[in-house]
Motif scaffolding. Structure first.
Motif, PDB file in Angstrom:
ATOM      1  N   LEU A  15      -4.093  -7.145  12.321  1.00  8.86           N
ATOM      2  CA  LEU A  15      -3.357  -6.027  12.205  1.00  8.86           C
ATOM      3  C   LEU A  15      -4.053  -4.866  11.760  1.00  8.86           C
ATOM      4  CD1 LEU A  15      -0.216  -7.795  10.456  1.00  8.86           C
ATOM      5  CD2 LEU A  15      -0.521  -7.386  12.707  1.00  8.86           C
ATOM      6  N   GLY A  16      -5.568  -4.890  11.808  1.00  6.46           N
ATOM      7  CA  GLY A  16      -6.298  -3.863  11.586  1.00  6.46           C
ATOM      8  C   GLY A  16      -7.008  -3.878  10.290  1.00  6.46           C
ATOM      9  N   VAL A  17      -8.118  -2.817   9.954  1.00  4.06           N
ATOM     10  CA  VAL A  17      -8.898  -2.841   8.760  1.00  4.06           C
ATOM     11  C   VAL A  17      -8.513  -1.720   8.004  1.00  4.06           C
ATOM     12  CG1 VAL A  17     -10.697  -4.257  10.086  1.00  4.06           C
ATOM     13  CG2 VAL A  17     -10.588  -1.595  10.043  1.00  4.06           C
ATOM     14  N   PHE A  18      -8.894  -1.790   6.782  1.00  2.00           N
ATOM     15  CA  PHE A  18      -8.655  -0.647   5.570  1.00  2.00           C
ATOM     16  C   PHE A  18      -9.706  -0.805   4.564  1.00  2.00           C
ATOM     17  CE2 PHE A  18      -6.257  -4.320   4.107  1.00  2.00           C
ATOM     18  CZ  PHE A  18      -6.544  -4.504   2.778  1.00  2.00           C
ATOM     19  N   ASP A  19      -9.932   0.390   3.781  1.00  2.00           N
ATOM     20  CA  ASP A  19     -10.881   0.397   2.771  1.00  2.00           C
ATOM     21  C   ASP A  19     -10.171   0.410   1.440  1.00  2.00           C
ATOM     22  OD1 ASP A  19     -13.651   0.447   4.073  1.00  2.00           O
ATOM     23  OD2 ASP A  19     -12.387   2.065   5.112  1.00  2.00           O
ATOM     24  N   LYS A  20     -10.880  -0.139   0.479  1.00  3.26           N
ATOM     25  CA  LYS A  20     -10.507  -0.092  -1.051  1.00  3.26           C
ATOM     26  C   LYS A  20     -11.316   1.112  -1.625  1.00  3.26           C
ATOM     27  CE  LYS A  20      -8.990  -0.280  -5.313  1.00  3.26           C
ATOM     28  NZ  LYS A  20      -7.784   0.073  -5.798  1.00  3.26           N
ATOM     29  N   VAL A  21     -10.766   2.436  -1.709  1.00  3.28           N
ATOM     30  CA  VAL A  21     -11.617   3.338  -2.174  1.00  3.28           C
ATOM     31  C   VAL A  21     -11.544   3.321  -3.732  1.00  3.28           C
ATOM     32  CG1 VAL A  21     -11.096   4.883  -0.196  1.00  3.28           C
ATOM     33  CG2 VAL A  21      -9.775   5.030  -2.125  1.00  3.28           C
ATOM     34  N   GLU A  22     -12.501   4.206  -4.277  1.00  4.47           N
ATOM     35  CA  GLU A  22     -12.718   4.318  -5.955  1.00  4.47           C
ATOM     36  C   GLU A  22     -11.330   5.074  -6.215  1.00  4.47           C
ATOM     37  OE1 GLU A  22     -14.252   3.195  -9.284  1.00  4.47           O
ATOM     38  OE2 GLU A  22     -15.214   2.716  -7.714  1.00  4.47           O
ATOM     39  N   GLY A  23     -10.715   4.485  -7.504  1.00  3.09           N
ATOM     40  CA  GLY A  23      -9.730   5.349  -7.803  1.00  3.09           C
ATOM     41  C   GLY A  23      -8.298   4.924  -7.212  1.00  3.09           C
ATOM     42  N   ASP A  24      -7.287   5.442  -7.740  1.00  4.12           N
ATOM     43  CA  ASP A  24      -5.956   5.102  -7.166  1.00  4.12           C
ATOM     44  C   ASP A  24      -5.414   5.891  -6.013  1.00  4.12           C
ATOM     45  OD1 ASP A  24      -4.594   4.672 -10.241  1.00  4.12           O
ATOM     46  OD2 ASP A  24      -5.367   3.323  -9.184  1.00  4.12           O
ATOM     47  N   SER A  25      -5.361   5.555  -4.719  1.00  2.00           N
ATOM     48  CA  SER A  25      -4.970   5.946  -3.719  1.00  2.00           C
ATOM     49  C   SER A  25      -3.496   6.390  -3.732  1.00  2.00           C
ATOM     50  CB  SER A  25      -5.157   5.245  -2.365  1.00  2.00           C
ATOM     51  OG  SER A  25      -4.841   5.723  -1.117  1.00  2.00           O
ATOM     52  N   LEU A  26      -3.090   7.347  -3.268  1.00  4.28           N
ATOM     53  CA  LEU A  26      -1.508   7.713  -3.250  1.00  4.28           C
ATOM     54  C   LEU A  26      -0.979   7.797  -1.740  1.00  4.28           C
ATOM     55  CD1 LEU A  26      -1.647  10.595  -5.843  1.00  4.28           C
ATOM     56  CD2 LEU A  26      -0.793   8.186  -6.138  1.00  4.28           C
TER      57      LEU A  26
END
Length: 274
Positions: free
Chosen positions: A225-236
């Motif tokens: 179903l695809g890839v994603f990243d966990k970035v530093e800080g909260d994503s909105l």
């Protein structure tokens, strides 16, 4: 000391060296020369500069003109007739000449133009400082507005998903690789739409060589179903993944950047099923 500096920078010393000053101004300059070594040094420097300029711009006479002058001197010196036997003393004729009128207009106009130029620089510097300050304020306001707009978009997106009754909300729990991990997946089988909530994502930030990959379990087989990243800080943001109509479960694995054809089971982070 400030008065001496202003006196030197007034332009009167250059006019004094050129002889373009009144008698009163000449006496004033000569008094300042006697009293202040700095004034004397400035006058000497101006004289040297003018002398250097005159030497650099002197015109050398041609050889023809030089020869003509020298020949004339030789002829005149050799001709005794130009001398009288009896020396006659002639009283010099004295012609009274009026002193040239002193025109101070250009001098004071030059001083006024310098003063106006300095004042203009001060005004330009002040305006430039104020402009930079306003620019920084506008940039800060624009950043704040973008943040607010991003927050509003996220809330609208989130509310739209949770208000849509066709969506099912599934909480994925951590595996032995990530016991405290969790993730929220919203799935609408009718719309074939899958959304993940990156704000509530509780997973470590992935490095540049890896990404997280979402899988759906369909008929006992994993579907990418695809890839994603966990970035530093909260994503909105809520990220939309690849569409799917049927699914019994969802899971996330850590894969090489770009994703894998099949999930790496030893790198499974979170999983959840209906």
């Amino acid at each position: 000391m400030e008065d001496i500096k202003q006196f030197i920078e007034s332009g009167i010393l250059e006019l004094y060296v050129l002889g373009d000053v009144s008698a009163a101004e000449r006496r004033e300059v000569e008094a300042m020369i006697q009293k202040y070594p700095a004034v004397r040094a400035e006058v000497e420097e101006i004289e040297r500069a003018l002398e250097s300029y005159a030497m650099d711009n002197a015109i050398e006479p041609s050889e023809k003109q030089r020869a003509k002058v020298l020949n004339s001197l030789v002829v005149n010196l050799a001709d005794d007739r130009i001398f009288t036997k009896k020396e006659t003393v002639t009283e010099p004729t004295v012609i009274s000449m009026r002193p040239p009128a002193t025109n101070n207009f250009y001098k004071y106009a030059f001083a006024a133009s310098i003063t106006l130029f300095i004042a203009s620089l001060v005004v330009i510097y002040s305006l430039n400082s104020k402009l930079q300050e306003k620019t920084q304020q506008l940039i800060a306001a624009n950043v704040q507005n973008q943040h607010i707009a991003k927050t509003v978009n996220y809330m609208n997106e989130q509310l739209g998903v949770f208000r849509d009754t066709s969506f099912k909300i599934l909480h994925l729990k951590g595996t032995k690789n990530l016991p405290d991990g969790n993730m929220v997946v919203a799935w609408s089988s009718a719309k074939k739409k899958v959304m993940i909530d990156l704000k509530s994502l509780n997973m470590p930030v992935n490095d540049k060589a890896h990404q997280y990959q979402l899988w759906a379990l369909v008929g006992g087989k994993p579907v990418d179903l695809g890839v994603f990243d966990k970035v530093e800080g909260d994503s909105l943001t809520m990220k939309e993944m690849k569409p799917i109509a049927l699914a019994q479960a969802f899971a996330v694995t850590r894969e090489p950047r770009g994703g894998s054809v099949n999930p790496t089971m030893s790198e499974m982070m979170v999983i959840g099923q209906f």
